[in-house]
Write a protein that holds these residues in place. Structure first.
Motif, PDB file in Angstrom:
ATOM      1  N   GLN A   1      33.414  34.537  96.416  1.00  0.00           N
ATOM      2  CA  GLN A   1      32.140  34.028  96.914  1.00  0.00           C
ATOM      3  C   GLN A   1      31.505  33.088  95.896  1.00  0.00           C
ATOM      4  O   GLN A   1      31.041  31.988  96.240  1.00  0.00           O
ATOM      5  N   ALA A   2      31.493  33.499  94.632  1.00  0.00           N
ATOM      6  CA  ALA A   2      30.889  32.671  93.584  1.00  0.00           C
ATOM      7  C   ALA A   2      31.655  31.359  93.402  1.00  0.00           C
ATOM      8  O   ALA A   2      31.046  30.314  93.129  1.00  0.00           O
ATOM      9  N   ALA A   3      32.971  31.405  93.558  1.00  0.00           N
ATOM     10  CA  ALA A   3      33.798  30.210  93.367  1.00  0.00           C
ATOM     11  C   ALA A   3      33.776  29.284  94.571  1.00  0.00           C
ATOM     12  O   ALA A   3      34.180  28.132  94.478  1.00  0.00           O
ATOM     13  N   ARG A   4      33.335  29.801  95.718  1.00  0.00           N
ATOM     14  CA  ARG A   4      33.408  29.075  96.984  1.00  0.00           C
ATOM     15  C   ARG A   4      34.850  28.686  97.292  1.00  0.00           C
ATOM     16  O   ARG A   4      35.157  27.557  97.690  1.00  0.00           O
ATOM     17  N   ALA A   5      35.754  29.650  97.106  1.00  0.00           N
ATOM     18  CA  ALA A   5      37.188  29.395  97.301  1.00  0.00           C
ATOM     19  C   ALA A   5      37.490  29.104  98.765  1.00  0.00           C
ATOM     20  O   ALA A   5      36.933  29.726  99.667  1.00  0.00           O
ATOM     21  N   SER A   6      38.390  28.161  99.001  1.00  0.00           N
ATOM     22  CA  SER A   6      38.775  27.809 100.371  1.00  0.00           C
ATOM     23  C   SER A   6      40.096  28.440 100.778  1.00  0.00           C
ATOM     24  O   SER A   6      40.323  28.702 101.964  1.00  0.00           O
ATOM     25  N   VAL A   7      40.974  28.681  99.828  1.00  0.00           N
ATOM     26  CA  VAL A   7      42.291  29.272 100.096  1.00  0.00           C
ATOM     27  C   VAL A   7      42.578  30.286  99.001  1.00  0.00           C
ATOM     28  O   VAL A   7      42.172  30.095  97.849  1.00  0.00           O
ATOM     29  N   VAL A   8      43.289  31.355  99.363  1.00  0.00           N
ATOM     30  CA  VAL A   8      43.730  32.342  98.377  1.00  0.00           C
ATOM     31  C   VAL A   8      45.236  32.522  98.515  1.00  0.00           C
ATOM     32  O   VAL A   8      45.747  32.665  99.635  1.00  0.00           O
ATOM     33  N   VAL A   9      45.937  32.500  97.390  1.00  0.00           N
ATOM     34  CA  VAL A   9      47.359  32.828  97.360  1.00  0.00           C
ATOM     35  C   VAL A   9      47.474  34.230  96.779  1.00  0.00           C
ATOM     36  O   VAL A   9      47.018  34.482  95.661  1.00  0.00           O
ATOM     37  N   VAL A  10      48.065  35.151  97.537  1.00  0.00           N
ATOM     38  CA  VAL A  10      48.058  36.561  97.181  1.00  0.00           C
ATOM     39  C   VAL A  10      49.446  37.163  97.371  1.00  0.00           C
ATOM     40  O   VAL A  10      50.185  36.773  98.281  1.00  0.00           O
TER      41      VAL A  10
ATOM     42  N   GLU B   1      48.494  47.600  96.799  1.00  0.00           N
ATOM     43  CA  GLU B   1      48.383  46.715  97.963  1.00  0.00           C
ATOM     44  C   GLU B   1      47.293  45.659  97.747  1.00  0.00           C
ATOM     45  O   GLU B   1      46.111  45.900  98.005  1.00  0.00           O
ATOM     46  N   LEU B   2      47.690  44.475  97.310  1.00  0.00           N
ATOM     47  CA  LEU B   2      46.706  43.419  97.069  1.00  0.00           C
ATOM     48  C   LEU B   2      46.221  42.781  98.368  1.00  0.00           C
ATOM     49  O   LEU B   2      45.030  42.476  98.509  1.00  0.00           O
ATOM     50  N   LEU B   3      47.130  42.541  99.301  1.00  0.00           N
ATOM     51  CA  LEU B   3      46.737  41.902 100.556  1.00  0.00           C
ATOM     52  C   LEU B   3      45.715  42.757 101.297  1.00  0.00           C
ATOM     53  O   LEU B   3      44.744  42.235 101.865  1.00  0.00           O
TER      54      LEU B   3
ATOM     55  N   SER C   1      33.787  31.325 102.725  1.00  0.00           N
ATOM     56  CA  SER C   1      34.382  30.014 102.455  1.00  0.00           C
ATOM     57  C   SER C   1      35.903  30.032 102.560  1.00  0.00           C
ATOM     58  O   SER C   1      36.532  28.980 102.733  1.00  0.00           O
ATOM     59  N   VAL C   2      36.520  31.215 102.464  1.00  0.00           N
ATOM     60  CA  VAL C   2      37.986  31.319 102.512  1.00  0.00           C
ATOM     61  C   VAL C   2      38.452  31.098 103.949  1.00  0.00           C
ATOM     62  O   VAL C   2      38.149  31.885 104.840  1.00  0.00           O
ATOM     63  N   ARG C   3      39.187  30.011 104.146  1.00  0.00           N
ATOM     64  CA  ARG C   3      39.644  29.685 105.498  1.00  0.00           C
ATOM     65  C   ARG C   3      41.125  29.957 105.719  1.00  0.00           C
ATOM     66  O   ARG C   3      41.596  29.913 106.855  1.00  0.00           O
ATOM     67  N   ALA C   4      41.877  30.221 104.627  1.00  0.00           N
ATOM     68  CA  ALA C   4      43.308  30.486 104.788  1.00  0.00           C
ATOM     69  C   ALA C   4      43.808  31.341 103.633  1.00  0.00           C
ATOM     70  O   ALA C   4      43.292  31.256 102.507  1.00  0.00           O
ATOM     71  N   THR C   5      44.810  32.145 103.927  1.00  0.00           N
ATOM     72  CA  THR C   5      45.456  32.986 102.923  1.00  0.00           C
ATOM     73  C   THR C   5      46.952  32.712 102.951  1.00  0.00           C
ATOM     74  O   THR C   5      47.561  32.677 104.027  1.00  0.00           O
ATOM     75  N   ILE C   6      47.532  32.524 101.789  1.00  0.00           N
ATOM     76  CA  ILE C   6      48.992  32.361 101.662  1.00  0.00           C
ATOM     77  C   ILE C   6      49.532  33.641 101.044  1.00  0.00           C
ATOM     78  O   ILE C   6      49.092  34.044  99.963  1.00  0.00           O
ATOM     79  N   VAL C   7      50.464  34.283 101.728  1.00  0.00           N
ATOM     80  CA  VAL C   7      50.951  35.602 101.327  1.00  0.00           C
ATOM     81  C   VAL C   7      52.352  35.495 100.733  1.00  0.00           C
ATOM     82  O   VAL C   7      53.297  35.060 101.407  1.00  0.00           O
ATOM     83  N   VAL C   8      52.481  35.882  99.466  1.00  0.00           N
ATOM     84  CA  VAL C   8      53.778  35.973  98.797  1.00  0.00           C
ATOM     85  C   VAL C   8      54.375  37.339  99.123  1.00  0.00           C
ATOM     86  O   VAL C   8      53.752  38.374  98.846  1.00  0.00           O
ATOM     87  N   ASP C   9      55.556  37.349  99.704  1.00  0.00           N
ATOM     88  CA  ASP C   9      56.219  38.618 100.063  1.00  0.00           C
ATOM     89  C   ASP C   9      56.910  39.171  98.817  1.00  0.00           C
ATOM     90  O   ASP C   9      58.124  39.076  98.670  1.00  0.00           O
ATOM     91  N   ARG C  10      56.122  39.760  97.936  1.00  0.00           N
ATOM     92  CA  ARG C  10      56.666  40.291  96.677  1.00  0.00           C
ATOM     93  C   ARG C  10      57.597  41.459  96.920  1.00  0.00           C
ATOM     94  O   ARG C  10      58.623  41.606  96.246  1.00  0.00           O
ATOM     95  N   THR C  11      57.285  42.321  97.871  1.00  0.00           N
ATOM     96  CA  THR C  11      58.012  43.582  98.039  1.00  0.00           C
ATOM     97  C   THR C  11      59.190  43.479  99.003  1.00  0.00           C
ATOM     98  O   THR C  11      60.017  44.378  99.050  1.00  0.00           O
ATOM     99  N   GLY C  12      59.245  42.391  99.805  1.00  0.00           N
ATOM    100  CA  GLY C  12      60.238  42.313 100.875  1.00  0.00           C
ATOM    101  C   GLY C  12      59.848  43.129 102.082  1.00  0.00           C
ATOM    102  O   GLY C  12      60.636  43.292 103.019  1.00  0.00           O
ATOM    103  N   ASP C  13      58.636  43.636 102.055  1.00  0.00           N
ATOM    104  CA  ASP C  13      58.155  44.511 103.141  1.00  0.00           C
ATOM    105  C   ASP C  13      56.690  44.196 103.433  1.00  0.00           C
ATOM    106  O   ASP C  13      55.873  45.086 103.622  1.00  0.00           O
TER     107      ASP C  13
ATOM    108  N   GLU D   1      46.515  33.545 108.139  1.00  0.00           N
ATOM    109  CA  GLU D   1      47.404  33.935 107.042  1.00  0.00           C
ATOM    110  C   GLU D   1      48.748  33.251 107.235  1.00  0.00           C
ATOM    111  O   GLU D   1      49.258  33.175 108.354  1.00  0.00           O
ATOM    112  N   PHE D   2      49.324  32.783 106.132  1.00  0.00           N
ATOM    113  CA  PHE D   2      50.560  32.022 106.190  1.00  0.00           C
ATOM    114  C   PHE D   2      51.514  32.542 105.120  1.00  0.00           C
ATOM    115  O   PHE D   2      51.101  32.819 103.994  1.00  0.00           O
ATOM    116  N   GLY D   3      52.786  32.674 105.472  1.00  0.00           N
ATOM    117  CA  GLY D   3      53.764  33.119 104.505  1.00  0.00           C
ATOM    118  C   GLY D   3      54.044  32.052 103.455  1.00  0.00           C
ATOM    119  O   GLY D   3      54.124  30.856 103.774  1.00  0.00           O
TER     120      GLY D   3
END
Length: 641
Positions: free
Chosen positions: A178-187, A199-201, A213-225, A233-235
């Motif tokens: 919120q403070a950063a006014r982030a538009s996208v998060v990579v998690v 579980e970060l996601l 302000s967050v309009r999109a999330t990019i999800v790294v499949d760290r665990t394979g699950d 949300e986008f892979g």
């Protein structure tokens, strides 16, 4: 200052000249040339010449503290300097850039060519999601390869990144986004820490309602699950695919914001410190160059968390800007066994290590037999983040037969700026050496007058340098009042320090950690140095707490080795009185099996103070790695009340 003065005893540790086996050919002459520049600006011009510019700069610097700019008229790109130029050079294109290991034991290595390709594709993928120059991208993950690629993808297109510590919970994540006014998060969908899946996601999803302000999330499949993706949300792999072909690096003004990092503390509002594009690149290149010094065949393991600015300084930006091979580990250094640190060094042929002093204390606690069973052949161990006591320095130096470079800097300075230069300068246990070229400082009393050698005072920086933070995000007045109000025209570190009679600097700790006992001032570092010298003590943290009669009294928390005996608390107290005097007498000694620490190993002394004074934490606990450690200390404090 008399020889019986405890401060005089502390700074009297002898200077150790470098033995020939620890010197690096040509390094002394190179450092002498760097120190011979007529001005700091001349030195920074030389540093700038070591980078690749897209448009030449016109002036080195304009302005003074607190309003200054560097290399106006010039244009450059951080990703171009850290990744592209090494990938384009046939001599370095197939050098390993990142060697990664996950806590379960999985590994991955990217050459500079492979790193450049993934960074470029991810950058284009971000553009496809609508990310533009100046937009803020949150990076919510631990030490993964994707942390490197995300940071440099942002650098490539001029997006501003902010790294969120992967140990943050829902509230801490929400407040910073919120403070950063982030538009996208990579998690990362989840990570592994001490054999547990975190579980970060799930945490991010819970926090997003408070970060509109967050309009999109990019999800790294760290665990394979990874769980099924939700709306917006986008892979990560899909974003890479959409970015096929990549995108060019954008020329940027070196004074534009590159990233913001939130400091944690007792304040209710997170403070986003802003660093600049060119300033951070040039300063961290110089930092890694002098502190670690790339040599052919090096593998440099920065054993810190990407959420601690040390990791971007020494690994993601500074290390790669020097063309180094960076080792990166996801998990805890003692999991699943105490041998994990040694095994990582052996498996990846690590030659140089950076860590907080707590890591060395942990290894010491595990014992000499374990170290002897894993001879590593390290060329350098460098430490920063908290005071390094003489006993830990001596043990580390002797055990690994390698120089121990003790460095000092802050989140706000964007680099460490005083330390013995690797391969060129002698070492003194507890000292942080002398300032490296390009930095000017002073030690002042509370009225702003210079302190003589041997007299402790307030450490300030007296001139600009490129990596110094430029502002606080959305609150420049806070930047000015926090760092420049106490000593106008000079940056206040809010640390106490002393200069010894050989010109070496000793940082004694936060100015507000100085204990004033019945009008006698003594730093926590001075007392800790005595406590940790006790043969049974592995680790110590000394704090000051209010006292109705004396104003403040010192209290020690200690963890002990296997040879501890009954009556250890009294023995430690007597030692402090014998060596420092009655005014430093410890009001209490708490023996605890654990200390509250950040993930990078810093002991959170303010939480210890909170437990004693208030019975519970009153400030920010989001950076703490293991809540159970705080619970352990709380039980000890309650039992001793």
């Amino acid at each position: 200052m008399s020889e019986s003065d405890p401060l005089a005893q502390l700074i009297a540790n002898p200077l150790r000249p470098l033995p020939e086996r620890w010197t690096v050919a040509g390094r002394v002459a190179e450092l002498e040339r760097a120190r011979a520049f007529a001005t700091a600006d001349d030195y920074w011009a030389w540093v700038a010449e070591q980078q690749r510019w897209m448009q030449p700069w016109e002036t080195v610097r304009s302005g003074e503290l607190p309003d200054f700019r560097y290399f106006e008229g010039g244009l450059l790109n951080v990703a171009d300097n850290c990744v592209d130029r090494w990938a384009e050079d046939p001599a370095t294109a197939y050098r390993a850039a990142v060697v990664w290991e996950g806590e379960p034991g999985d590994t991955r290595t990217l050459t500079y060519t492979e790193l450049a390709d993934e960074v470029s594709r991810l950058a284009k993928g971000l553009l496809e999601l609508g990310v533009r120059k100046g937009d803020v991208v949150g990076v919510y993950m631990p030490n993964l390869v994707e942390a490197f690629t995300t940071i440099h993808a942002c650098n490539r297109i001029g997006a501003i990144y902010t790294v969120l510590f992967s140990g943050f919970g829902e509230e801490a994540v929400a407040s910073r986004l919120q403070a950063a006014r982030a538009s996208v998060v990579v998690v990362a969908d989840a990570i592994y820490r001490r054999t547990k899946r975190i579980e970060l996601l799930q945490t991010l999803r819970a926090a997003r309602d408070r970060a509109p302000s967050v309009r999109a999330t990019i999800v790294v499949d760290r665990t394979g699950d990874a769980p099924p993706l939700q709306e917006n949300e986008f892979g990560y792999a899909d974003v890479l695919e959409k970015g096929t072909g990549g995108t060019p690096a954008v020329p940027l003004d070196p004074n534009e914001p590159s990233f913001l990092i939130f400091t944690s503390g007792t304040e209710s509002t997170p403070k986003g410190v802003v660093h600049s594009v060119g300033g951070f690149l040039l300063g961290t290149w110089a930092n890694a160059y002098w502190q670690a010094g790339y040599e052919p065949g090096d593998v440099y393991w920065v054993a810190a968390d990407v959420g601690w600015l040390t990791f971007p300084i020494q690994a993601v930006v500074g290390g790669l800007a020097c063309g180094m091979t960076i080792a990166c580990f996801e998990g805890a250094l003692d999991t699943p066994t105490p041998a994990r640190f040694y095994e990582i060094c052996e498996r990846h042929h690590v030659t140089k290590v950076l860590a907080a002093p707590t890591v060395a204390r942990m290894l010491r606690k595990f014992g000499d037999d374990l170290a002897a069973a894993h001879p590593l052949g390290l060329k350098l161990i460098t430490m920063q983040g908290e005071p390094l006591d003489a006993d830990t320095f001596d043990w580390t130096t002797d055990t690994f037969d390698a120089p121990v470079v003790n460095a000092y800097g802050q989140t706000e300075t964007g680099s460490t700026w005083t330390y013995p230069v690797y391969g060129a300068e002698g070492l003194r246990a507890g000292s942080v050496g002398t300032a490296v070229p390009g930095h000017e400082w002073a030690i002042l009393d509370d009225e702003g007058e210079p302190c003589a050698a041997g007299v402790k005072g307030n450490l300030v920086l007296t001139a600009p340098f490129p990596t110094l933070a430029r502002t606080v995000w959305d609150d420049h007045d806070r930047y000015l009042s926090t760092y420049f109000a106490q000593f106008p025209g000079r940056y206040a570190t809010h640390d106490e320090a002393v200069l010894d009679h050989d010109g070496h600097l000793w940082v004694l700790g936060r100015a507000d950690d100085v204990i004033n006992v019945a009008a006698h001032r003594i730093s926590t570092m001075e007392i800790e140095a005595v406590v940790t010298a006790h043969p049974a003590v592995v680790e110590a943290a000394v704090i000051g707490v209010p006292d109705a009669t004396k104003g403040t009294v010192p209290i020690a928390f200690v963890t002990l080795g296997g040879d501890a005996t009954d009556g250890i608390e009294l023995d430690i107290s007597r030692r402090v009185v014998a060596e420092l005097g009655g005014y430093a007498r410890l009001e209490k000694v708490y023996v605890t099996g654990a200390m509250p620490k950040t993930r990078t190993g810093k002991t959170m002394r303010r939480l210890l103070r909170d437990l004693v004074v208030h019975g519970e934490p009153t400030g920010d606990t989001s950076a703490m790695e293991d809540r159970s450690a705080l619970d352990t200390v709380a039980r000890v404090v309650r039992a001793g009340a």
